[in-house]
Design an enzyme around this catalytic site. Structure first.
Site, short mmCIF file in Angstrom:
data_model
loop_
_atom_site.label_atom_id
_atom_site.label_comp_id
_atom_site.label_asym_id
_atom_site.label_seq_id
_atom_site.Cartn_x
_atom_site.Cartn_y
_atom_site.Cartn_z
N ARG A 89 0.82 -1.21 0.00
CA ARG A 89 0.00 0.00 0.00
C ARG A 89 0.86 1.27 0.00
NH1 ARG A 89 -4.97 -1.95 3.94
NH2 ARG A 89 -6.44 -2.35 2.25
N LYS A 117 -15.08 -14.20 6.57
CA LYS A 117 -16.45 -13.96 7.05
C LYS A 117 -17.51 -13.92 5.96
CE LYS A 117 -17.28 -11.55 10.85
NZ LYS A 117 -17.48 -10.28 11.57
N GLY A 167 -7.08 -6.79 1.01
CA GLY A 167 -5.76 -6.64 1.60
C GLY A 167 -5.05 -7.98 1.75
N GLY A 171 -12.69 -3.92 1.19
CA GLY A 171 -14.04 -3.48 1.53
C GLY A 171 -14.57 -2.48 0.52
P1 ADP Z 1 -9.35 -10.02 2.11
O1 ADP Z 1 -8.55 -9.17 3.06
O2 ADP Z 1 -8.56 -10.42 0.90
O3 ADP Z 1 -10.68 -9.40 1.77
P2 ADP Z 1 -10.44 -11.57 4.29
O4 ADP Z 1 -9.98 -10.51 5.23
O5 ADP Z 1 -11.90 -11.72 4.07
O6 ADP Z 1 -9.70 -11.40 2.87
O7 ADP Z 1 -9.94 -12.99 4.80
C1 ADP Z 1 -8.58 -13.28 4.98
C2 ADP Z 1 -8.38 -14.30 6.04
O8 ADP Z 1 -9.19 -15.44 5.84
C3 ADP Z 1 -6.96 -14.79 6.09
O9 ADP Z 1 -6.35 -14.30 7.26
C4 ADP Z 1 -7.08 -16.32 6.09
O10 ADP Z 1 -6.23 -16.94 7.02
C5 ADP Z 1 -8.53 -16.52 6.47
N1 ADP Z 1 -9.04 -17.82 6.04
C6 ADP Z 1 -9.06 -18.33 4.79
N2 ADP Z 1 -9.55 -19.59 4.80
C7 ADP Z 1 -9.85 -19.88 6.08
C8 ADP Z 1 -10.36 -21.05 6.74
N3 ADP Z 1 -10.68 -22.14 6.06
N4 ADP Z 1 -10.53 -20.99 8.08
C9 ADP Z 1 -10.21 -19.86 8.77
N5 ADP Z 1 -9.72 -18.75 8.21
C10 ADP Z 1 -9.53 -18.76 6.88
MG MG Z 2 -8.71 -8.85 5.19
#
Ligand code: ADP
Ligand code: MG
Length: 397
Positions: A39, A204, A354, A378
Site C-alpha cells: 500500500r 467472514k 488486503g 471493503g
Molecule cells: P481479504 O482481506 O482479501 O478481503 P479476508 O480478510 O476476508 O480477505 O480474509 C482473509 C483471512 O481469511 C486470512 O487471514 C485467512 O487466514 C482466512 N481464512 C481463509 N480460509 C480460512 C479457513 N478455512 N478458516 C479460517 N480462516 C480462513
Molecule cells: Mg482482510
C-alpha cells in the site's frame, strides 16, 4: 470528479496539499516491522507527482484500529521511515494528527517536502458518527492545507473526517490510485467480457453475503472457497466439524443455492487439521467426510483443479479472499493454485482485498500476471455491490 492532472495543470508549486493516503500496512506485532509495503508503494505515484511539481505535501493516513486515542503500538513511525526510503527523502512524522506539532511541522515545509501526520485514528472524531465532531477535526486538518487530494482508495467507503468531511472544506481532486482503481472497477461493472467469474474466499460470510447477492445476477460463475465455504457446505447439509461456521447465515446460503445453485461452485475437498497450527498433522478429505473434531483450513487439490478448469475460459475475473489460511505453510496450496489460475486468465483479472493482495506477494507469485491488484477490499466489494461510497460521492461535486 477532478483529477490530479487537473490540479497539476493549475500549478501546485509552493501550495500546501493535504493527501489522504491508504498506508494501512500489516505490521509485525513484536518487531514492528512492516510485513508487506504494497500500500505504501501504491501511494507513490501521487506523492511523487506532487513533489516533482513543487507542492508542500502533508499526508494523512491511518494504521490499524486504535481506540480513538494515541497508542504507540499503532504509530505511523515505521511507515514514515519506509515512505522516506521509497521516496528517497526524509519524511518527518508529526507527533499529533492536526495539533500543535502538526501545525508547526507543516509550517516549515519547503517546496517538494513531505510531512506525515500521526495516525488519524488517534483522534476519536475521525470515525465518529457525529457530524459536528468529525467536522471539528476536519476543520483542523483543512487548516493545514490549501487543497485536498484523496488517494486512499481503501478508505473511500468510510464516512470519516479525513476522507469525507475534509473534502467538503477544501478544493478537492482524486489521486492517481483512486482514479486507477475506479477505472478497473468500472470495467468490471459496465458490460464485462464473458464469461465473468468471481472467486470469493476469506473468513467472514456475513461481510460478503451482500456482495454475493448483488453479484450473482451479473456473473456466469461464483466460486466460493476459504473460511466462508463452510457456511455454504453446511447449507447443503454437510457436517463441517469445527470449521468456521456462521450459523445465522446458513438459511441465507440455502436460499442463494436454491436460487442460483447452477452458478455457485463449491469445493469438492478440504485440507483439515485438529488445530489452527502450522505443526498440526493434516488430512485431505471430500466435503462429505469432514471429521467432526477437525477444522477445514484450506481447499484441497481436486477443488483447485475444478476452480482452475472453471476459470480456464473466463475473460473477466474478480478474486477476493484467500482460499485457505495461507499464512500457515500447510494451508497455502489452495490459495496458490487458485491465484495461479486467476493469473493465467486471458482477459481482465482483478485481485481485491488486503489479504488476497498480501497472499499474492507472500507466496512469491508474479504480480504482473494480474490486470490489477486492488488496495481496497471493503471498498471494491461495496463498489461492486452498487453502493454509494461517501469518499467518492464527496469528490464528485
Ligand atoms: P481479504 O482481506 O482479501 O478481503 P479476508 O480478510 O476476508 O480477505 O480474509 C482473509 C483471512 O481469511 C486470512 O487471514 C485467512 O487466514 C482466512 N481464512 C481463509 N480460509 C480460512 C479457513 N478455512 N478458516 C479460517 N480462516 C480462513
Ligand atoms: Mg482482510
Amino acid at each position: 470528479m477532478r483529477s490530479l492532472d487537473d490540479l497539476l495543470a493549475e500549478g501546485v508549486s509552493g501550495r500546501r496539499v493535504l493527501v489522504r493516503a491508504d498506508l494501512n500496512v500489516p505490521v509485525d506485532k513484536s518487531t514492528r516491522a512492516i510485513t508487506d509495503d504494497g500500500r505504501i508503494r501504491a501511494s507513490l505515484p501521487t506523492l511523487q507527482a506532487l513533489r516533482d511539481a513543487g507542492a508542500r505535501v502533508v499526508v494523512a493516513a491511518h494504521l490499524g484500529r486504535p481506540k480513538g486515542a494515541p497508542d504507540p503500538q499503532f504509530s505511523l513511525a515505521p511507515v514514515a521511515e519506509r515512505l522516506g526510503e521509497l521516496l528517497g527523502v526524509t519524511v518527518p512524522l508529526a507527533a499529533d494528527v492536526a495539533g500543535d506539532d502538526a501545525q508547526a511541522k507543516a509550517a516549515t515545509l519547503g517546496d517538494g517536502d513531505v510531512l506525515l501526520l500521526e495516525n488519524v485514528r488517534f483522534e476519536a472524531a475521525e470515525t465518529s458518527k457525529d457530524d459536528a465532531e468529525r467536522g471539528a477535526l476536519a476543520d483542523r486538518l483543512a487548516a493545514l492545507a490549501d487543497v485536498y487530494v484523496d488517494d486512499a482508495f481503501g478508505a473511500v467507503h468510510r464516512k470519516h473526517a479525513s476522507v469525507f468531511d475534509v473534502a467538503q472544506r477544501l478544493p478537492h481532486v482524486a489521486g492517481r490510485l483512486v482514479a486507477r482503481e475506479l477505472d478497473v472497477l468500472t470495467r468490471l461493472t459496465q458490460d464485462p467480457q464473458r464469461p465473468y467469474v468471481v472467486v470469493l474466499g476469506g473468513s467472514k460470510v456475513s461481510d460478503k453475503l451482500a456482495v454475493i447477492e448483488a453479484l450473482l445476477p451479473k456473473v456466469d460463475r461464483l466460486l466460493v472457497g476459504g473460511g466462508m465455504c463452510f457456511t455454504f457446505l453446511a447449507a447443503q447439509g454437510h457436517g463441517v466439524g469445527k470449521s468456521l461456521l456462521e450459523e445465522d447465515q446458513v438459511e441465507t446460503c440455502r436460499r442463494l443455492l436454491a436460487e442460483a445453485g447452477d452458478r455457485i461452485v463449491l469445493p469438492l475437498d478440504v485440507v483439515c487439521a485438529p488445530e489452527f497450527s502450522a505443526e498440526a498433522s493434516t488430512t485431505t478429505v471430500t466435503v462429505e467426510a469432514i471429521p467432526g473434531e477437525q477444522l477445514g483450513l484450506d481447499v484441497g487439490p481436486r477443488t483447485v483443479e475444478l476452480f482452475g478448469a472453471t476459470l480456464g475460459d473466463a475473460r473477466t475475473v474478480f478474486w477476493n479472499g484467500p482460499m485457505g489460511v495461507f499464512e500457515l505453510a500447510p494451508f497455502q496450496a489452495g490459495t496458490r493454485g487458485v491465484a495461479e489460475a486467476v493469473g493465467a486468465v486471458d482477459g481482465l483479472s482483478v485481485v481485491g482485498g488486503g489479504d488476497s493482495a498480501a497472499a499474492v506477494r507472500q507466496l512469491g507469485l508474479d504480480e504482473a500476471a494480474y490486470g490489477h491488484i486492488s488496495t481496497g477490499g471493503g471498498a471494491s466489494l461495496e463498489y461492486l455491490e452498487g453502493r454509494e461510497l461517501p469518499g467518492l460521492a464527496v469528490l464528485a461535486d
